[in-house]
Enzyme design. Structure first.
Site, PDB file in Angstrom:
ATOM      1  N   TYR A 134     -14.553  -3.051   9.262  1.00  0.00           N
ATOM      2  CA  TYR A 134     -13.183  -2.549   9.408  1.00  0.00           C
ATOM      3  C   TYR A 134     -12.609  -2.954  10.766  1.00  0.00           C
ATOM      4  O   TYR A 134     -11.497  -3.496  10.850  1.00  0.00           O
ATOM      5  CB  TYR A 134     -13.180  -1.031   9.267  1.00  0.00           C
ATOM      6  CG  TYR A 134     -11.832  -0.400   9.517  1.00  0.00           C
ATOM      7  CD1 TYR A 134     -10.835  -0.426   8.539  1.00  0.00           C
ATOM      8  CD2 TYR A 134     -11.542   0.217  10.728  1.00  0.00           C
ATOM      9  CE1 TYR A 134      -9.598   0.146   8.769  1.00  0.00           C
ATOM     10  CE2 TYR A 134     -10.314   0.800  10.962  1.00  0.00           C
ATOM     11  CZ  TYR A 134      -9.340   0.763   9.984  1.00  0.00           C
ATOM     12  OH  TYR A 134      -8.105   1.326  10.219  1.00  0.00           O
ATOM     13  N   GLY A 144       0.813  -1.214   0.000  1.00  0.00           N
ATOM     14  CA  GLY A 144       0.000   0.000   0.000  1.00  0.00           C
ATOM     15  C   GLY A 144       0.844   1.261   0.000  1.00  0.00           C
ATOM     16  O   GLY A 144       0.562   2.215   0.735  1.00  0.00           O
ATOM     17  N   ALA A 145       1.876   1.290  -0.861  1.00  0.00           N
ATOM     18  CA  ALA A 145       2.858   2.379  -0.814  1.00  0.00           C
ATOM     19  C   ALA A 145       2.552   3.528  -1.761  1.00  0.00           C
ATOM     20  O   ALA A 145       3.326   4.488  -1.816  1.00  0.00           O
ATOM     21  CB  ALA A 145       4.251   1.824  -1.137  1.00  0.00           C
ATOM     22  N   THR A 146       1.446   3.471  -2.489  1.00  0.00           N
ATOM     23  CA  THR A 146       1.207   4.515  -3.488  1.00  0.00           C
ATOM     24  C   THR A 146       0.350   5.664  -2.979  1.00  0.00           C
ATOM     25  O   THR A 146       0.119   6.630  -3.706  1.00  0.00           O
ATOM     26  CB  THR A 146       0.541   3.931  -4.753  1.00  0.00           C
ATOM     27  OG1 THR A 146      -0.679   3.279  -4.388  1.00  0.00           O
ATOM     28  CG2 THR A 146       1.475   2.959  -5.447  1.00  0.00           C
ATOM     29  N   SER A 147      -0.118   5.600  -1.742  1.00  0.00           N
ATOM     30  CA  SER A 147      -0.922   6.696  -1.208  1.00  0.00           C
ATOM     31  C   SER A 147      -0.841   6.707   0.307  1.00  0.00           C
ATOM     32  O   SER A 147      -0.381   5.748   0.940  1.00  0.00           O
ATOM     33  CB  SER A 147      -2.391   6.574  -1.649  1.00  0.00           C
ATOM     34  OG  SER A 147      -2.974   5.410  -1.095  1.00  0.00           O
ATOM     35  N   GLY A 185       1.489   4.864   3.553  1.00  0.00           N
ATOM     36  CA  GLY A 185       2.488   4.052   2.855  1.00  0.00           C
ATOM     37  C   GLY A 185       3.393   4.892   1.979  1.00  0.00           C
ATOM     38  O   GLY A 185       4.613   4.693   1.954  1.00  0.00           O
ATOM     39  N   SER A 205      -5.007  -0.820  13.792  1.00  0.00           N
ATOM     40  CA  SER A 205      -5.835   0.330  14.141  1.00  0.00           C
ATOM     41  C   SER A 205      -6.286   0.191  15.577  1.00  0.00           C
ATOM     42  O   SER A 205      -6.391  -0.926  16.103  1.00  0.00           O
ATOM     43  CB  SER A 205      -7.052   0.404  13.215  1.00  0.00           C
ATOM     44  OG  SER A 205      -7.963   1.397  13.646  1.00  0.00           O
TER      45      SER A 205
END
Length: 272
Positions: A165, A12-15, A18, A142
């Site tokens: 979630y 999840g490094a594109t936003s 991350g 979380s």
């Protein structure tokens, strides 16, 4: 291990967290393997970090699809013979409404992405983590945690995005505790954390429309578990920010842990 010798995989490094974590870690050298779902966003990220002191590799996979999770593990193994750190950061928030969604495998979507994917990926990458010892697994969880109805893990009844979630994050934490018990701490540690509260990310804006903490708080908390000497050899713990904390009491229940572990193995087709 020095920073220049380490290899870190961030999902999840594109936003959001991350991306900011990748940007920050890229200034310290070493090698970053950055995962995302969208190849174009990965190309943009690689371009953004091209001048950094780290070697940057990218890997694409949709973590809602377990076949792609398995392919991701194989792709990472083709890129490197070891991992120093696995950061299981990718996830879905509660969503903008209470529409129940399912994964390509037919599983409740938040359970699939937030728990089953990191569970399967962590097990699949254990040989690389062992080769990179002493290595670390960091579960970005979380503070929102809620016990699962294990008779209805895919929430076919009484669905809400918030509950989906919170249940997926408790599953992540509880099975993380159990996996940590199976891993020699001198080889691989596993800790979970609540990085910060309602950071300015897309999932937060979509689900809540307002923020509380900033991304720098989440980056600091994540980096603490990734690289701080203070947590060397520390495993099977839950952190809030940079401090040890208590997860939801149900995450420590041995029966719950065992049932979640068995369910996770059955659904993902993976085992130790």
């Amino acid at each position: 291990m020095t920073h220049r010798d380490r290899t870190i995989l961030i999902t999840g490094a594109t936003s959001g967290l991350g991306r900011e974590l990748a940007r920050t870690l890229s200034t310290a050298g070493g090698r970053l393997i950055l995962h995302g779902r969208d190849p174009e966003k990965l190309d943009s990220l690689r371009t953004e970090l091209a001048a950094s002191s780290a070697v940057i590799d990218t890997v694409a996979a949709d973590l809602s699809d377990l076949a792609q999770v398995r392919s991701l593990a194989a792709d990472v193994a083709e890129l490197t013979d070891h991992l120093s750190v696995l950061v299981n950061n990718a996830g879905l928030g509660k969503g903008s409404d209470d529409t129940r969604q399912v994964s390509p495998d037919g599983f409740e979507l938040r359970l699939a992405v937030n728990h089953l994917a990191p569970f399967a990926l962590s097990l699949g990458l254990l040989p690389l983590l062992e080769a990179g010892a002493p290595s670390r697994i960091v579960h970005v969880a979380s503070g929102a945690q809620q016990p699962l109805d294990l008779d209805d893990p895919h929430m076919e009844y009484g669905y809400s995005g918030s509950r989906a979630y919170a249940q997926s994050k408790l599953a992540m934490v509880a099975t993380g505790f159990m996996l940590a018990e199976h891993l020699p701490a001198e080889v691989t540690t596993l800790n979970s954390l609540h990085p910060a509260t309602l950071m300015p990310t897309r999932m937060v804006q979509e689900g809540y429309g307002y923020t509380v903490d900033d991304l720098s708080s989440g980056v600091a908390a994540s980096r603490h578990l990734i690289e701080s000497d203070a947590v060397a050899g520390v495993s099977g713990q839950y952190f809030s920010g940079t401090e040890r904390a208590e997860a939801h009491p149900e995450a420590y229940n041995p029966e719950t842990q065992q049932r979640l572990w068995q369910l996770s193995q059955e659904l993902t087709g993976t085992s130790l």
